[in-house]
Design a protein around this motif. Structure first.
Motif, PDB file in Angstrom:
ATOM      1  N   PRO A 299       0.816  -1.225   0.000  1.00 12.43           N
ATOM      2  CA  PRO A 299       0.000   0.000   0.000  1.00 12.43           C
ATOM      3  C   PRO A 299       0.843   1.266   0.000  1.00 12.43           C
ATOM      4  CG  PRO A 299      -0.876  -1.598   1.561  1.00 12.43           C
ATOM      5  CD  PRO A 299       0.444  -2.124   1.111  1.00 12.43           C
ATOM      6  N   ILE A 300       1.942   1.277   0.749  1.00  9.15           N
ATOM      7  CA  ILE A 300       2.763   2.489   0.838  1.00  9.15           C
ATOM      8  C   ILE A 300       3.391   2.820  -0.510  1.00  9.15           C
ATOM      9  CG2 ILE A 300       4.698   3.591   2.015  1.00  9.15           C
ATOM     10  CD1 ILE A 300       4.324   1.574   4.267  1.00  9.15           C
ATOM     11  N   LEU A 301       3.869   1.815  -1.205  1.00 11.60           N
ATOM     12  CA  LEU A 301       4.588   2.058  -2.450  1.00 11.60           C
ATOM     13  C   LEU A 301       3.695   2.067  -3.684  1.00 11.60           C
ATOM     14  CD1 LEU A 301       7.822  -0.106  -2.015  1.00 11.60           C
ATOM     15  CD2 LEU A 301       7.543   2.358  -1.631  1.00 11.60           C
ATOM     16  N   PHE A 302       2.625   1.259  -3.691  1.00 10.76           N
ATOM     17  CA  PHE A 302       1.951   0.993  -4.955  1.00 10.76           C
ATOM     18  C   PHE A 302       0.442   1.263  -4.990  1.00 10.76           C
ATOM     19  CE2 PHE A 302       5.337  -2.443  -4.708  1.00 10.76           C
ATOM     20  CZ  PHE A 302       6.266  -1.712  -5.435  1.00 10.76           C
ATOM     21  N   PHE A 303      -0.234   1.373  -3.864  1.00 13.38           N
ATOM     22  CA  PHE A 303      -1.696   1.447  -3.868  1.00 13.38           C
ATOM     23  C   PHE A 303      -2.162   2.885  -3.693  1.00 13.38           C
ATOM     24  CE2 PHE A 303      -2.612  -3.151  -2.221  1.00 13.38           C
ATOM     25  CZ  PHE A 303      -1.894  -3.658  -3.299  1.00 13.38           C
ATOM     26  N   LYS A 304      -2.769   3.426  -4.737  1.00 10.47           N
ATOM     27  CA  LYS A 304      -3.132   4.842  -4.684  1.00 10.47           C
ATOM     28  C   LYS A 304      -4.263   5.123  -3.703  1.00 10.47           C
ATOM     29  CE  LYS A 304      -6.396   5.042  -8.597  1.00 10.47           C
ATOM     30  NZ  LYS A 304      -6.694   5.717  -9.873  1.00 10.47           N
ATOM     31  N   GLY A 305      -5.106   4.147  -3.422  1.00 10.73           N
ATOM     32  CA  GLY A 305      -6.162   4.360  -2.443  1.00 10.73           C
ATOM     33  C   GLY A 305      -5.596   4.656  -1.074  1.00 10.73           C
ATOM     34  N   TYR A 306      -4.636   3.846  -0.645  1.00 12.55           N
ATOM     35  CA  TYR A 306      -3.997   4.067   0.649  1.00 12.55           C
ATOM     36  C   TYR A 306      -3.254   5.402   0.665  1.00 12.55           C
ATOM     37  CZ  TYR A 306      -0.988   3.484   4.694  1.00 12.55           C
ATOM     38  OH  TYR A 306      -0.338   3.687   5.885  1.00 12.55           O
ATOM     39  N   GLN A 307      -2.480   5.673  -0.361  1.00 15.41           N
ATOM     40  CA  GLN A 307      -1.709   6.912  -0.404  1.00 15.41           C
ATOM     41  C   GLN A 307      -2.624   8.134  -0.414  1.00 15.41           C
ATOM     42  OE1 GLN A 307       1.420   6.792  -3.432  1.00 15.41           O
ATOM     43  NE2 GLN A 307       1.528   4.579  -3.206  1.00 15.41           N
ATOM     44  N   ALA A 308      -3.754   8.036  -1.110  1.00 18.08           N
ATOM     45  CA  ALA A 308      -4.690   9.158  -1.158  1.00 18.08           C
ATOM     46  C   ALA A 308      -5.310   9.425   0.213  1.00 18.08           C
ATOM     47  CB  ALA A 308      -5.786   8.884  -2.185  1.00 18.08           C
ATOM     48  N   VAL A 309      -5.671   8.369   0.935  1.00 18.42           N
ATOM     49  CA  VAL A 309      -6.270   8.555   2.257  1.00 18.42           C
ATOM     50  C   VAL A 309      -5.269   9.183   3.218  1.00 18.42           C
ATOM     51  CG1 VAL A 309      -7.173   7.345   4.285  1.00 18.42           C
ATOM     52  CG2 VAL A 309      -7.977   6.723   2.005  1.00 18.42           C
ATOM     53  N   GLU A 310      -4.007   8.733   3.177  1.00 15.29           N
ATOM     54  CA  GLU A 310      -3.027   9.320   4.095  1.00 15.29           C
ATOM     55  C   GLU A 310      -2.721  10.772   3.721  1.00 15.29           C
ATOM     56  OE1 GLU A 310      -3.021   7.445   6.565  1.00 15.29           O
ATOM     57  OE2 GLU A 310      -3.918   5.917   5.278  1.00 15.29           O
ATOM     58  N   ALA A 311      -2.743  11.098   2.434  1.00 11.58           N
ATOM     59  CA  ALA A 311      -2.561  12.490   2.025  1.00 11.58           C
ATOM     60  C   ALA A 311      -3.754  13.340   2.458  1.00 11.58           C
ATOM     61  CB  ALA A 311      -2.367  12.573   0.512  1.00 11.58           C
ATOM     62  N   TYR A 312      -4.980  12.789   2.312  1.00  8.45           N
ATOM     63  CA  TYR A 312      -6.155  13.499   2.818  1.00  8.45           C
ATOM     64  C   TYR A 312      -5.993  13.817   4.295  1.00  8.45           C
ATOM     65  CZ  TYR A 312     -10.081  13.257   5.955  1.00  8.45           C
ATOM     66  OH  TYR A 312     -10.883  13.467   7.035  1.00  8.45           O
ATOM     67  N   ARG A 313      -5.451  12.894   5.071  1.00  5.15           N
ATOM     68  CA  ARG A 313      -5.336  13.103   6.517  1.00  5.15           C
ATOM     69  C   ARG A 313      -4.449  14.311   6.821  1.00  5.15           C
ATOM     70  NH1 ARG A 313      -8.045   9.224   8.961  1.00  5.15           N
ATOM     71  NH2 ARG A 313      -8.113   7.092   8.124  1.00  5.15           N
TER      72      ARG A 313
ATOM     73  N   TRP B 207      -5.636  17.754   8.629  1.00  9.77           N
ATOM     74  CA  TRP B 207      -4.851  18.380   9.709  1.00  9.77           C
ATOM     75  C   TRP B 207      -4.663  19.869   9.413  1.00  9.77           C
ATOM     76  CZ3 TRP B 207      -0.019  20.735   9.513  1.00  9.77           C
ATOM     77  CH2 TRP B 207       0.597  20.984  10.758  1.00  9.77           C
ATOM     78  N   LEU B 208      -4.329  20.199   8.187  1.00  9.85           N
ATOM     79  CA  LEU B 208      -4.183  21.605   7.805  1.00  9.85           C
ATOM     80  C   LEU B 208      -5.504  22.362   7.983  1.00  9.85           C
ATOM     81  CD1 LEU B 208      -2.089  21.043   4.562  1.00  9.85           C
ATOM     82  CD2 LEU B 208      -1.299  22.345   6.550  1.00  9.85           C
ATOM     83  N   TRP B 209      -6.602  21.746   7.547  1.00  6.17           N
ATOM     84  CA  TRP B 209      -7.920  22.380   7.640  1.00  6.17           C
ATOM     85  C   TRP B 209      -8.277  22.687   9.097  1.00  6.17           C
ATOM     86  CZ3 TRP B 209     -11.206  23.955   3.784  1.00  6.17           C
ATOM     87  CH2 TRP B 209     -12.516  24.304   4.157  1.00  6.17           C
ATOM     88  N   GLN B 210      -8.029  21.746   9.961  1.00  2.98           N
ATOM     89  CA  GLN B 210      -8.365  21.921  11.373  1.00  2.98           C
ATOM     90  C   GLN B 210      -7.550  23.031  12.032  1.00  2.98           C
ATOM     91  OE1 GLN B 210      -7.805  17.751  12.610  1.00  2.98           O
ATOM     92  NE2 GLN B 210      -9.972  17.737  13.164  1.00  2.98           N
ATOM     93  N   ARG B 211      -6.408  23.352  11.460  1.00  4.31           N
ATOM     94  CA  ARG B 211      -5.564  24.395  12.015  1.00  4.31           C
ATOM     95  C   ARG B 211      -5.717  25.721  11.289  1.00  4.31           C
ATOM     96  NH1 ARG B 211      -4.637  19.842  13.409  1.00  4.31           N
ATOM     97  NH2 ARG B 211      -3.539  19.240  15.305  1.00  4.31           N
ATOM     98  N   GLY B 212      -6.769  25.844  10.501  1.00  2.00           N
ATOM     99  CA  GLY B 212      -7.078  27.100   9.837  1.00  2.00           C
ATOM    100  C   GLY B 212      -6.268  27.380   8.593  1.00  2.00           C
ATOM    101  N   ARG B 213      -5.488  26.419   8.123  1.00  2.00           N
ATOM    102  CA  ARG B 213      -4.670  26.623   6.924  1.00  2.00           C
ATOM    103  C   ARG B 213      -5.459  26.120   5.712  1.00  2.00           C
ATOM    104  NH1 ARG B 213       1.233  24.406   8.578  1.00  2.00           N
ATOM    105  NH2 ARG B 213       1.739  25.288   6.531  1.00  2.00           N
ATOM    106  N   ARG B 214      -6.544  26.804   5.452  1.00  2.00           N
ATOM    107  CA  ARG B 214      -7.533  26.330   4.481  1.00  2.00           C
ATOM    108  C   ARG B 214      -6.995  26.283   3.049  1.00  2.00           C
ATOM    109  NH1 ARG B 214     -12.624  26.615   7.210  1.00  2.00           N
ATOM    110  NH2 ARG B 214     -12.127  25.914   9.311  1.00  2.00           N
ATOM    111  N   ASP B 215      -6.276  27.322   2.630  1.00  3.52           N
ATOM    112  CA  ASP B 215      -5.796  27.335   1.249  1.00  3.52           C
ATOM    113  C   ASP B 215      -4.782  26.219   0.995  1.00  3.52           C
ATOM    114  OD1 ASP B 215      -7.384  29.461   0.387  1.00  3.52           O
ATOM    115  OD2 ASP B 215      -5.950  30.953   1.103  1.00  3.52           O
ATOM    116  N   MET B 216      -3.919  25.958   1.962  1.00  7.19           N
ATOM    117  CA  MET B 216      -2.970  24.860   1.795  1.00  7.19           C
ATOM    118  C   MET B 216      -3.708  23.523   1.778  1.00  7.19           C
ATOM    119  SD  MET B 216       0.156  24.141   1.189  1.00  7.19           S
ATOM    120  CE  MET B 216       1.132  25.567   1.702  1.00  7.19           C
ATOM    121  N   ALA B 217      -4.755  23.412   2.585  1.00  8.13           N
ATOM    122  CA  ALA B 217      -5.554  22.183   2.580  1.00  8.13           C
ATOM    123  C   ALA B 217      -6.213  21.976   1.223  1.00  8.13           C
ATOM    124  CB  ALA B 217      -6.608  22.245   3.677  1.00  8.13           C
TER     125      ALA B 217
END
Length: 268
Positions: free
Chosen positions: A106-120, A124-134
């Protein structure tokens, strides 16, 4: 070296197993040595490897790897629950996807896993008010992986998104723990209304390929949504819904449909 490895295994057995698998993968396929070293073995921890992968996959002419790496390292350092969720997601993919035979896949090859961890990290950015970066992270995840998850959406742990092509999860959506979904799933709204307008998915729910769940509705714990269904009304817990529009067609068939991944209806 063996002593150090034993101490690491005691602290983080998941990361130790990933490193063991990485060394074996290099022995069996030396041409992947540089990729595996840079992506996994070069890093001291699971979180550092995830941060590297995040920066590598989402970097573009608009945002460098270095800046994205700093953001990810800050996120993992600030919020230990991100690493805990990433481990739970990894185990979910390994246990539920029959095409996953090793932790490193999943870490190297599965885009579903990588997409979910990137969303997380975007969340985190959204919760800290960094909306544009999110929003930037959301955009790049969509461009890189074909997965569009609004950074304000709330998603639990133990998430498995198989194949992950054309996934859409809206701003006010809530997804519980131990949820499994397949490609082309939409958790969307029903119009251009503002406010709380997206689905609330309970724990242990299985959502089949191409299913559309629309509006501020609730899908009960441990339910199944059949492939291709359009869900417009609340779904009771432990039931199966199917059709356009979706209707209850029976029980869920088991206690944890998201874990068994059983999508057949003939036993209803």
């Amino acid at each position: 070296m063996a002593e150090t490895k034993q101490r690491v295994a005691t602290v983080d057995p998941v990361w130790t197993r990933i490193c063991d698998e990485a060394e074996e993968a290099i022995r069996s396929e030396p041409l992947l040595g540089a990729l595996i070293h840079s992506g996994l073995l070069h890093h001291a921890t699971f979180e550092r490897a995830l941060a590297y992968r995040f920066s590598l996959k989402l970097a573009s002419g608009e945002m460098s790897e270095q800046i994205l790496r700093e953001i990810a390292d800050e996120a993992y350092g600030d919020d230990p629950t991100l690493g805990a969720a990433a481990r739970a997601d990894l185990m979910a993919v390994y246990e539920r996807d029959p095409a996953c035979h090793r932790f490193l896949q999943p870490i190297l090859f599965f885009k579903g896993y990588q997409a979910v961890e990137a969303y997380r990290i975007g969340h985190w950015l959204w919760q800290r008010g960094r909306r544009d970066m999110a929003y930037f992270v959301q955009m790049r995840v969509s461009e890189a992986f074909g997965v569009d998850i609004h950074p304000a959406a709330a998603i639990g742990r133990g998430i498995m998104i198989d194949h992950a092509h054309s996934i859409v999860i809206g701003e006010t959506a809530v997804v519980g723990d131990n949820v499994s979904m397949l490609h082309s799933v939409t958790l969307g709204g029903t119009g251009k209304e503002d406010g709380d307008r997206h689905p609330k998915i309970g724990n242990g729910v299985l959502i089949g390929a191409g299913a559309k769940v629309l509006g501020n509705i609730h899908v009960g714990h441990c339910s199944r949504i059949a492939a291709g269904s359009v869900v417009l009304e609340d779904v009771p817990p432990n039931t199966t819904v199917a059709g356009v529009p979706a209707r209850v067609v029976g029980k869920a068939g088991c206690e944890q449909p998201a874990l068994t991944m059983d999508q057949l209806l003939q036993h209803e």
